[in-house]
Design a protein around this motif. Structure first.
Motif, short mmCIF file in Angstrom:
data_model
loop_
_atom_site.label_atom_id
_atom_site.label_comp_id
_atom_site.label_asym_id
_atom_site.label_seq_id
_atom_site.Cartn_x
_atom_site.Cartn_y
_atom_site.Cartn_z
N PRO A 238 2.28 -4.56 -5.60
CA PRO A 238 2.90 -3.79 -4.51
C PRO A 238 3.42 -2.43 -4.96
CG PRO A 238 4.26 -5.68 -5.11
CD PRO A 238 2.98 -5.85 -5.82
N ALA A 239 4.00 -2.35 -6.18
CA ALA A 239 4.58 -1.08 -6.64
C ALA A 239 3.50 -0.01 -6.78
CB ALA A 239 5.30 -1.28 -7.96
N SER A 240 2.34 -0.39 -7.31
CA SER A 240 1.27 0.60 -7.52
C SER A 240 0.79 1.18 -6.20
CB SER A 240 0.10 -0.03 -8.28
OG SER A 240 -0.47 -1.09 -7.55
N MET A 241 0.66 0.33 -5.18
CA MET A 241 0.20 0.84 -3.88
C MET A 241 1.25 1.73 -3.23
SD MET A 241 -2.09 -2.08 -2.00
CE MET A 241 -1.14 -3.55 -2.39
N MET A 242 2.50 1.29 -3.23
CA MET A 242 3.53 2.05 -2.53
C MET A 242 3.87 3.35 -3.23
SD MET A 242 5.93 -1.12 -1.27
CE MET A 242 5.19 -2.44 -0.30
N ILE A 243 3.96 3.32 -4.56
CA ILE A 243 4.20 4.56 -5.30
C ILE A 243 2.99 5.49 -5.17
CG2 ILE A 243 4.57 5.56 -7.59
CD1 ILE A 243 6.08 2.99 -8.34
N GLY A 244 1.80 4.92 -5.32
CA GLY A 244 0.59 5.72 -5.21
C GLY A 244 0.46 6.40 -3.86
N LEU A 245 0.71 5.68 -2.77
CA LEU A 245 0.62 6.26 -1.44
C LEU A 245 1.66 7.36 -1.23
CD1 LEU A 245 0.03 2.96 0.56
CD2 LEU A 245 -1.60 4.84 0.32
N THR A 246 2.83 7.19 -1.82
CA THR A 246 3.86 8.22 -1.71
C THR A 246 3.48 9.48 -2.48
OG1 THR A 246 5.54 6.49 -1.45
CG2 THR A 246 6.31 8.70 -2.05
N VAL A 247 2.92 9.29 -3.67
CA VAL A 247 2.43 10.45 -4.45
C VAL A 247 1.35 11.18 -3.66
CG1 VAL A 247 1.12 11.10 -6.51
CG2 VAL A 247 3.02 9.48 -6.70
N ILE A 248 0.45 10.43 -3.06
CA ILE A 248 -0.62 11.04 -2.27
C ILE A 248 -0.04 11.84 -1.10
CG2 ILE A 248 -2.54 10.49 -0.71
CD1 ILE A 248 -2.99 8.02 -2.62
N PHE A 249 0.97 11.28 -0.44
CA PHE A 249 1.59 11.97 0.69
C PHE A 249 2.15 13.32 0.26
CE2 PHE A 249 5.64 12.69 3.04
CZ PHE A 249 5.10 12.94 4.30
N VAL A 250 2.85 13.37 -0.86
CA VAL A 250 3.43 14.62 -1.33
C VAL A 250 2.33 15.62 -1.69
CG1 VAL A 250 4.82 15.67 -3.16
CG2 VAL A 250 5.53 13.48 -2.14
N ILE A 251 1.30 15.15 -2.36
CA ILE A 251 0.21 16.03 -2.78
C ILE A 251 -0.51 16.62 -1.57
CG2 ILE A 251 -2.07 16.08 -3.87
CD1 ILE A 251 -0.98 14.07 -5.90
N ILE A 252 -0.81 15.79 -0.58
CA ILE A 252 -1.53 16.27 0.60
C ILE A 252 -0.68 17.27 1.37
CG2 ILE A 252 -2.42 15.58 2.87
CD1 ILE A 252 -3.50 13.06 1.61
N CYS A 253 0.62 17.02 1.48
CA CYS A 253 1.50 17.97 2.18
C CYS A 253 1.48 19.33 1.50
CB CYS A 253 2.93 17.42 2.22
SG CYS A 253 3.18 16.08 3.41
N LEU A 254 1.55 19.35 0.17
CA LEU A 254 1.53 20.61 -0.58
C LEU A 254 0.17 21.29 -0.44
CD1 LEU A 254 3.02 22.51 -2.50
CD2 LEU A 254 2.17 21.14 -4.41
N TYR A 255 -0.89 20.52 -0.52
CA TYR A 255 -2.26 21.03 -0.39
C TYR A 255 -2.45 21.69 0.98
CZ TYR A 255 -7.40 20.45 0.14
OH TYR A 255 -8.75 20.61 0.37
N CYS A 256 -1.99 21.02 2.04
CA CYS A 256 -2.14 21.56 3.40
C CYS A 256 -1.27 22.80 3.59
CB CYS A 256 -1.76 20.49 4.42
SG CYS A 256 -2.94 19.13 4.56
#
Length: 482
Positions: A238-256
């Motif tokens: 569970p930690a890998s999915m939840m941390i990973g999805l949160t990292v992705i969210f931050v990266i996509i926001c910055l990218y956009c």
């Protein structure tokens, strides 16, 4: 598709998997975060922010929350039924054989058909954009598809040992694009942007873009088949999915944000290759080389992942009687499920041949894939609810917080996203027609298969105690097996 899902499946045996728990949180994070390398993510996120401007953060946030809900459901299922299988393993004991077949084909085979074709087309278009007319049409896309088909037929996986590095490199690339744009001399200011076009010009209508935003968060569940190889899976899955999805969210926001501050919003919305436009605007000619390298790496890794993982899902289904027996055939020397590999390669190549001269097909393929994947996630949420009702006292190393709210939120949100999967009215019919025809054929075959070949009811669950990897002593037989 998730590019980091390419685990060394070719070398995994039941004995070695059961006796070696060697994957920790960092390795699983590489799998969960690896989906950011997808070109489809690069394209859809930029087109979404081009349509909605700063307001795109609303569907991005909703998509992130929906992703966290499916992470909860997959974590509970994977740790309750800790076997190296696919979604069919959970669904057959929750709601029956027909939805098990439909979920696996919808979430993986149909997605491969649409999303892998889109990835290959994007790679073809990017190379042709940078090096126009250097090669005949489709030669690169079909050549790469044939190359990795042959490699997987011989059980040669040239990416599995590099997945952590690839995930890190591609994540850094997106961060570099976002940070480079935000800090560049030509970047505008957020206040000017808001004053010009408003913070959220679409109003409540921006929520309809959630389906487009969801594509940036699909695939983290590929950590679940690794449960037998994972150290402390009750924490790390569970930690890998939840941390990973949160990292992705931050990266996509910055990218956009970086794209919005450097490229005209209307061009992001209308351009078929907005990531090319973004890279060249920020980095000039160097951006072309940067993007071609990223496109080839991402596409090859994603394709290799799918040709390694999905055929083995079909192999497992065939062994369980859920798919054609021919999928059980394996090479005598390589051990590769060669019929299944050829089947996945064929369904990937078909849209390539039909849509290669239509750049607008990229969005159609990606959104049709998103629709199919969302259907699989809805079935996953239903699985958790069904198993909670049928086996309330079964051993669950991970229990969804605030159950059943994440599942109900996930089902409602994903149904809404499916209904609004099209970003424009003219694309609605083609998206639903493409996905509907393929899923309709799959459903028809599944019904005939379950009733006439397996000779089982469509929706009768299999006993949990009969599932390999689930010890009967973990089940309360007095109340849970009724």
């Amino acid at each position: 598709m998730d590019s980091s899902s390419s685990v060394p499946l070719q070398n995994v045996t039941p004995t070695s998997v059961g006796s070696r728990r060697r994957l920790g949180l960092s390795a699983l994070l590489a799998v969960a975060v690896g989906l950011v390398v997808s070109q489809g993510v690069m394209v859809l996120m930029l087109q979404g922010v081009g349509i909605a401007g700063m307001g795109f953060v609303i569907p991005l946030t909703l998509a992130w929350l929906l992703a966290l809900s499916y992470a909860c459901s997959f974590s509970e299922l994977a740790l309750m039924i800790p076997r190296a299988g696919s979604l069919s393993s959970y669904t057959e004991v929750a709601i029956g054989q027909f939805p098990a077949i439909l979920a696996t084909f919808s979430g993986y085979v149909v997605v491969a058909m649409f999303a892998l074709s889109a990835e290959l087309l994007l790679m073809e278009f990017i190379i042709d954009k940078v090096y126009p007319h250097a090669m005949p049409p489709l030669s690169v896309a079909l050549g790469v598809l044939c190359l990795f088909t042959v490699l997987n037929l011989f059980n040669i996986d040239i990416f599995s040992r590099l997945q952590t590095v690839l995930a890190l490199v591609m994540t850094v690339m997106l961060l570099v694009m976002g940070l480079g744009a935000v800090t560049s001399e030509g970047a505008g200011s957020i206040s000017t942007l808001v004053a010009t076009s408003g913070w959220n010009p679409l109003g409540l209508g921006v929520i309809a873009l959630t389906a487009m935003a969801v594509w940036g968060f699909v695939g983290a569940e590929f950590v679940c088949p690794l449960v037998e190889e994972t150290r402390r899976p009750e924490r790390n899955i569970p930690a890998s999915m939840m941390i990973g999805l949160t990292v992705i969210f931050v990266i996509i926001c910055l990218y956009c944000l970086g794209a919005l501050l450097t490229v005209p919003q209307a061009e992001l919305a209308s351009n078929g290759l907005p990531h090319y436009l973004f890279a060249t605007t920020v980095f000039g000619e160097a951006g072309q080389v940067f993007l071609v390298s990223a496109a080839i790496t991402a596409t090859c890794s994603t394709l290799n992942s799918s040709l390694a993982a999905i055929p083995r899902m079909l192999l497992g289904m065939a062994r369980s009687g859920q798919a054609f027996g021919v999928f059980k055939l394996r090479g005598k020397r390589s051990g590769a499920p060669w019929v299944a590999v050829l089947f996945v390669a064929a369904v990937t190549g078909l849209p390539l041949l039909l849509m290669h001269d239509n750049p607008d097909a990229i969005n159609l393929l990606l959104l049709a894939a998103a629709l199919a994947w969302l259907l699989a996630y809805i079935i996953t949420h239903i699985n958790v609810i069904a198993l909670r009702r049928r086996y309330p006292n079964a051993h669950r190393p991970f229990r969804t917080p605030f159950y059943p709210l994440p599942q109900l939120f996930g089902i409602a949100g994903m149904l809404f996203a499916i209904w609004h999967v099209s970003p424009s009215p003219e694309m609605t019919v083609p998206i639903f027609a493409s996905a509907g025809v393929v899923l309709g054929i799959v459903s028809l075959i599944a019904v005939v298969w379950v009733k006439c070949v397996m000779r089982k009811p469509l929706f009768k669950p299999e006993p949990l105690a009969a599932v390999p990897g689930t010890s009967s002593e973990k089940i309360n037989k007095q109340g849970d097996l009724q």
